[in-house]
Design a protein around this motif. Structure first.
Motif: not given
Length: 207
Positions: A163-175
């Motif tokens: 699992s990873t942090n769904v609220f703070d991760n590089p993929l989310l930042s990219k999106m």
């Protein structure tokens, strides 16, 4: 008589406790030798799995898995059994529609594996470096939980959950960045369209 009986009891207790004291002295931290040997075997398992993953050696990874292994992936997929995991790896990293070009990971454990007879549960973190097929290069901080079972003289992985942090991760930042860029393009397009439409209307009005 009482004194003699007390000496006999003390002597028996010393004989009974001697093997236990010898076991505690034989292993670091006072752990019995079989427990220490178990932790050494589990550390070797972790290291070999990490090495096999980083070298993309799927066959070697599969040798450490229980036939009925359950793998919950970071993208919320669930695969059961060795061949299902091989298919997932091929889909993500080898197939024509693959997403990942390369991945390397460094697994760290939070503490010693908790042992329950022939079952062990470990937890920890992982720093995963992904190179995606679209050129994206990211590092994701993950959490994992692993359940292992002993069959004969081997420990096998029976379940692994990523699992990873769904609220703070590089993929989310990219999106988010992609979304902000897209909104900017749409806004500029709307302004241009408004300018063209307004100018056209003014020309018609003066014609």
């Amino acid at each position: 008589m009482t004194r003699t009986l007390g000496c006999v009891v003390a002597l028996l207790l010393s004989f009974l406790s001697a093997p236990v004291l010898a076991q505690e002295a034989a292993a670091p931290g006072g752990a019995p030798p079989d427990v220490e040997a178990t932790h050494i075997a589990l550390r070797a398992l972790k290291q070999d799995m990490e090495d096999a993953l980083n070298k993309q050696d799927v066959d070697r990874m599969l040798t450490h898995l229980h036939p009925d292994v359950v793998f919950t992936t970071m993208n919320n997929d669930v695969r059961v059994g060795k061949e299902a995991i091989r298919a997932y790896y091929d889909e993500m990293m080898r197939g024509p529609n693959r997403v990942v070009e390369k991945v390397t990971a460094k697994f760290e454990v939070d503490d010693l594996t908790r042992l329950y007879g022939n079952t062990g549960i470990a937890r920890g973190s992982s720093k995963d470096h992904y190179v995606l097929t679209d050129g994206t290069d990211i590092v994701i901080d993950s959490r994992w939980t692993c359940t292992m079972v002993r069959e004969g003289d081997r420990w096998l992985i029976a379940a692994f959950h990523y699992s990873t942090n769904v609220f703070d991760n590089p993929l989310l930042s990219k999106m988010k960045n992609y979304g902000a860029g897209l909104l900017s393009i749409v806004a500029i397009g709307a302004l241009l369209a408004g300018f063209v439409i307004g100018r056209t209307r003014r020309r018609k009005a003066t014609a």
